[in-house]
Design an enzyme around this catalytic site. Sequence first.
Site, short mmCIF file in Angstrom:
data_model
loop_
_atom_site.label_atom_id
_atom_site.label_comp_id
_atom_site.label_asym_id
_atom_site.label_seq_id
_atom_site.Cartn_x
_atom_site.Cartn_y
_atom_site.Cartn_z
N LYS A 32 0.85 -1.19 0.00
CA LYS A 32 0.00 0.00 0.00
C LYS A 32 0.88 1.24 0.00
CE LYS A 32 -2.23 1.62 3.72
NZ LYS A 32 -1.96 3.06 3.71
N ASP A 59 -3.30 4.28 -1.90
CA ASP A 59 -4.18 4.72 -0.80
C ASP A 59 -4.10 6.24 -0.65
OD1 ASP A 59 -5.64 4.90 1.58
OD2 ASP A 59 -3.93 4.32 2.83
N LYS A 61 -7.01 8.04 -0.79
CA LYS A 61 -8.30 8.37 -0.17
C LYS A 61 -8.92 9.64 -0.75
CE LYS A 61 -7.27 6.35 4.38
NZ LYS A 61 -5.81 6.16 4.30
N ASP A 64 -13.57 14.55 -2.60
CA ASP A 64 -13.79 15.87 -3.20
C ASP A 64 -15.09 15.81 -3.98
OD1 ASP A 64 -13.25 18.49 -4.28
OD2 ASP A 64 -11.13 18.11 -3.95
N THR A 123 -10.02 3.69 11.06
CA THR A 123 -9.83 2.83 12.24
C THR A 123 -9.17 3.57 13.40
OG1 THR A 123 -7.89 2.00 11.05
CG2 THR A 123 -9.81 0.57 11.12
N ARG A 214 3.17 -0.45 10.59
CA ARG A 214 4.24 -0.36 11.58
C ARG A 214 4.64 -1.66 12.26
NH1 ARG A 214 1.30 4.86 13.87
NH2 ARG A 214 -0.38 3.59 13.00
O1 C5P Z 1 0.98 1.23 10.72
P1 C5P Z 1 -0.43 0.77 10.62
O2 C5P Z 1 -0.55 -0.76 10.61
O3 C5P Z 1 -1.33 1.39 11.65
O4 C5P Z 1 -0.90 1.25 9.17
C1 C5P Z 1 -2.23 1.21 8.75
C2 C5P Z 1 -2.34 1.85 7.41
O5 C5P Z 1 -3.68 1.77 6.95
C3 C5P Z 1 -1.94 3.32 7.37
O6 C5P Z 1 -1.23 3.51 6.16
C4 C5P Z 1 -3.25 4.08 7.31
O7 C5P Z 1 -3.17 5.24 6.53
C5 C5P Z 1 -4.18 3.08 6.64
N1 C5P Z 1 -5.59 3.18 7.00
C6 C5P Z 1 -6.05 3.05 8.28
N2 C5P Z 1 -7.40 3.14 8.55
C7 C5P Z 1 -8.27 3.34 7.56
C8 C5P Z 1 -7.81 3.48 6.25
C9 C5P Z 1 -6.45 3.39 6.00
O8 C5P Z 1 -5.26 2.84 9.18
N3 C5P Z 1 -9.56 3.34 7.82
#
Ligand code: C5P
Length: 236
Positions: A32, A59, A61, A64, A123, A214
């Site tokens: 992603k 991603d 998002k 607009d 989330t 992460r």
């Molecule tokens: O590091 P981590 O596992 O928290 O990364 C989650 C990824 O998913 C991030 O890149 C974040 O931008 C993306 N994301 C999210 N929640 C959403 C949509 C995308 O955490 N609802």
Amino acid sequence: MENRLIVALDVPSLAKAKELIDVLDDAANFYKVGLELFLNTRGEILDYLKTKEKKIFLDLKFHDIPNTVTQAAKWAAGLGVDMFNVHASGGGVMMSTTVETVKNTALNNGFKVPLIIGVTVLTSFDIESFSQVGYKYTIPETVMNLAQLCQKSGLDGVVCSPQEANQIKTVCGQEFMTVCPGVRPRGTLLEDQKRITTPQEAIKMGADYLVVGRPITKSINPNQAAKDIVTEMVTI
Ligand code: C5P
């Protein structure tokens, strides 16, 4: 199961991204690319991922007015990504015109139609932070409303918490795709994520794809961290 793990490449440079992709090797096939990496590499990361034959979830998002998102989506699809997303709260017209335009553009120019996914409720929201932005329904109610709107608008699926995946499948059907961030193996840091599950729980709850950043990218051994997640996904 490797193909259902999407690694969130949230890193500050092209060099760092390349290093991670190389270290992860066969442990990850789907990446992603979000705002941070797309901007700091001026989009160049997409070419590197393609030379490595990796799948790409762009991603950015989009959120607009319909015309602006539709035009941006054409460019995203033209870059040859496998999946990209828009904010479902941008509305039904924005989403349906995007789907239609991308499909027509792909057909007329001979490129593949990427999966188009709607972001429901981030989330990182919990009840308190969600009420601050003025939504009058609960998070689960809002997620379900938005998921149904995405489906009606012709999207392929939604980004949601694994906690919501099961109910989305019940209402929208098994074919409607659930792409789930908010995944944390036991013993890893939650950081800014709130509505989380473990990889195993996410699969059990109906997640089609797990988006993990992460816990892999900040691990001292990213390759092993990714493999451990895939192993956990399989042993259900
Ligand atoms: O590091 P981590 O596992 O928290 O990364 C989650 C990824 O998913 C991030 O890149 C974040 O931008 C993306 N994301 C999210 N929640 C959403 C949509 C995308 O955490 N609802």
